[in-house]
Design a protein around this motif. Sequence first.
Motif, mmCIF file in Angstrom:
data_model
loop_
_atom_site.group_PDB
_atom_site.id
_atom_site.type_symbol
_atom_site.label_atom_id
_atom_site.label_comp_id
_atom_site.label_asym_id
_atom_site.label_seq_id
_atom_site.Cartn_x
_atom_site.Cartn_y
_atom_site.Cartn_z
ATOM 1 N N LEU A 100 19.501 13.891 -11.099
ATOM 2 C CA LEU A 100 18.975 15.305 -11.535
ATOM 3 C C LEU A 100 17.557 15.201 -11.962
ATOM 4 N N ASN A 101 16.589 15.462 -11.006
ATOM 5 C CA ASN A 101 15.286 15.197 -11.088
ATOM 6 C C ASN A 101 14.536 16.539 -11.149
ATOM 7 N N SER A 102 13.433 16.571 -11.649
ATOM 8 C CA SER A 102 12.662 17.696 -11.609
ATOM 9 C C SER A 102 11.218 17.557 -12.282
ATOM 10 N N TYR A 103 10.428 18.723 -12.519
ATOM 11 C CA TYR A 103 9.332 18.648 -13.330
ATOM 12 C C TYR A 103 8.945 19.893 -13.731
ATOM 13 N N TYR A 104 7.887 19.783 -14.686
ATOM 14 C CA TYR A 104 7.066 20.902 -15.428
ATOM 15 C C TYR A 104 5.717 20.738 -14.981
ATOM 16 N N GLU A 143 -0.883 14.776 -9.752
ATOM 17 C CA GLU A 143 -0.696 16.301 -10.015
ATOM 18 C C GLU A 143 -0.337 16.473 -11.419
ATOM 19 N N PRO A 144 -0.845 18.009 -11.802
ATOM 20 C CA PRO A 144 -0.694 18.307 -13.224
ATOM 21 C C PRO A 144 1.053 18.347 -13.520
ATOM 22 N N LYS A 145 1.700 17.387 -13.411
ATOM 23 C CA LYS A 145 3.067 17.416 -13.630
ATOM 24 C C LYS A 145 3.793 16.451 -14.819
ATOM 25 N N ILE A 146 4.700 17.089 -15.422
ATOM 26 C CA ILE A 146 5.472 16.375 -16.446
ATOM 27 C C ILE A 146 6.849 16.017 -15.727
ATOM 28 N N LYS A 147 7.046 14.889 -15.005
ATOM 29 C CA LYS A 147 8.504 14.606 -14.149
ATOM 30 C C LYS A 147 9.449 14.234 -15.258
ATOM 31 N N LEU A 187 5.074 24.570 -21.169
ATOM 32 C CA LEU A 187 5.122 24.324 -19.964
ATOM 33 C C LEU A 187 5.544 25.107 -18.941
ATOM 34 N N LYS A 188 5.385 25.121 -17.794
ATOM 35 C CA LYS A 188 5.619 25.966 -16.701
ATOM 36 C C LYS A 188 6.963 25.205 -16.008
ATOM 37 N N ALA A 189 7.998 25.832 -15.683
ATOM 38 C CA ALA A 189 9.167 25.199 -14.816
ATOM 39 C C ALA A 189 8.523 25.059 -13.388
ATOM 40 N N ARG A 190 9.370 24.227 -12.768
ATOM 41 C CA ARG A 190 9.027 23.783 -11.133
ATOM 42 C C ARG A 190 9.322 25.382 -10.536
ATOM 43 N N PRO A 191 8.236 25.582 -9.549
ATOM 44 C CA PRO A 191 8.503 26.839 -8.964
ATOM 45 C C PRO A 191 9.822 26.631 -8.097
ATOM 46 N N THR A 192 10.487 27.723 -8.057
ATOM 47 C CA THR A 192 11.772 27.862 -7.177
ATOM 48 C C THR A 192 11.620 28.648 -5.851
#
Length: 637
Positions: free
Chosen positions: A500-504, A588-592, A632-637
């Motif tokens: 289960l992978n994603s990012y903020y 990219e401006p992400k925390i994965k 932090l902003k959650a990954r756009p859905t």
Amino acid sequence: MSTPPTTGKIIQWNLLSTLLTKLLLRHFNKLVQEVSKMETPMALSDKINEWLEWDKNEKTRLEVKKLMSSGDNEKLQKLLMSRMEFGTAGLRGRMGPGYSQMNDLVIIQTSQGLASYLRSCNDKSTKQGVVIGFDGRHNSRRFAELSAIAFLQKDIPVYLYSHLCPTPFVPFAVDLFGCAAGVMVTASHNPKDDNGYKVYWGNGAQIISPHDKNIQASILNNLAPWAKAWDTNFLEKHADLQDPLPKVMKEYYSILSENVLDRHCNESSSTKIVYTAMHGVGYTYMVEAFKVAGFKPFVSVKEQQDPDPEFSTVDFPNPEEGQSALDLALQTADREGCSLILANDPDSDRLAAAEQGPGGEWHVFSGNELGALLGWWMLHSYRKKNPTADLSNAYMLASTVSSKLLRSMGKKEGFNFIETLTGFKWMGNKSRELESQGHTVLFAYEEAIGFMCGTSVVDKDGISAAVRVAELIAYLDQEGSTLLKKLNDIYTEYGYHISLNSYYLCYEPPTIKRLFDQLRTIGGKTNSYPDSILDGKYKVVSVRDLTTGYDTSQPGNKAILPVSRSSQMITFEFENGLVATLRTSGTEPKIKYYTELCASPQQQDKEKLHKILREMVDAICTEFLKPEAFGLKARPT
């Protein structure tokens, strides 16, 4: 004899003295600020004049002049007083004026620096030459041509593609022609306003340290444009300028054809396939790939078939985003009665796939799921072609944030598994090292849908990977199976490895640093990390911090994998087999966050495992990343 001052007078005098001191300090600070304000525009003025002297692109010159006219010193400061730093990923960023963005002048300076560095460290570079390719983004062709001029001025021959090409065609050509280096102008799957400059070394792999630092230093020593830097007429009929495309097409597809396991199986496959190029370069090259591998023609997503630098049908031209990026492909598949979707990103180095189930529902495979399937297929194909081969000499690789399933497979089947840092630069260079030692590298992958099938390209290659997936589905047709069924068979044999992978999103680097610093200093102590989640329900058994080099699983707590203090990366391993990695993105401006629950073959209750995984990931996000506290902003859905 004078009368001593009373206590009241002493107090009054001290108050007056304090007030005068404060006034003097305030006046002094104001003067310092005024001087500072005077100095900054003077330095900025020099940079503006420098830019206007060197930049011959009227569009970017005009943008700088408009900012001058409007007095927007703050914006000019950002654009001109700092510059993009060349790293192991080369350059990638927004297009626009200034040293901190991608534009003609920055490309010229970068190419001059790289050309000078090549001449200084490789005395054969004037014979070996460089390969330059470009994708379909705005300015890509022009950036490639300006790059070529720089190398030619240093007497380095140039193989410049005549048409836009897939990124893997550059490292392939480096090997084919024995070049000193390669450059691909691409921003891969980034938004439309971005572009990039990706560098390969003479071994066909992406550059790693110390080349990145040396190239950066060389760029800074070659900032002033050379005599013919802006003269695109210089390229016309230049004796040292060649088009590599005809020979690359012949050799690349010859190797692709040779590696086909069963042509008859491919020709007789009943699976109808939809393909999308995602507005990128892939369509023409994928048509040829299917042809030489013996497949029936695929159904193309017409709206995304041709290169479009505006990426007009997708918000993010990245098939890794899943169903949101594959909407048109899914609609096309349903309309045309197709059961398999293959998708490249705009420069065709990544591959996504989706399969329709018996009830009509679609399953979009994750990078780890495709990695398991392709790993199994590459092993199966190798055994069929080399029935007496010694697997103890064979290797598969994956990045440290990818699934550990190949490791489990290797333990049972007898091949070797190596974990590298994130990014194909590490896997590519490691593959070349293994080959030089007489080993065979079967496969490498990263969870971000990047796959290397064999070593004709030591980088991710979405064209060859698509052919291998199509081969696997043709084979499974004969077996009466599907990709999803085969994936479950693999899990049954080697243990469920569910991810289960994603990012903020976080646009403030200081906030990111503060977040990770808090993670590694629990209670204010250095190298003190969280030891559990959910009040001790799931315990941490080891921590590896590749920012600081701290690893509790190694002797002396010293990490084996290379350390990078310029990026954040911490891995937690839990008692129940969950491995969770938190890291920042280099582009990219992400925390994965990457999580995987590695179960044994005996643990077959998949529903229960998924429930545990979800519970743990939610807790890791809440307790470790603290999105609300850090904004932090959650990954756009």
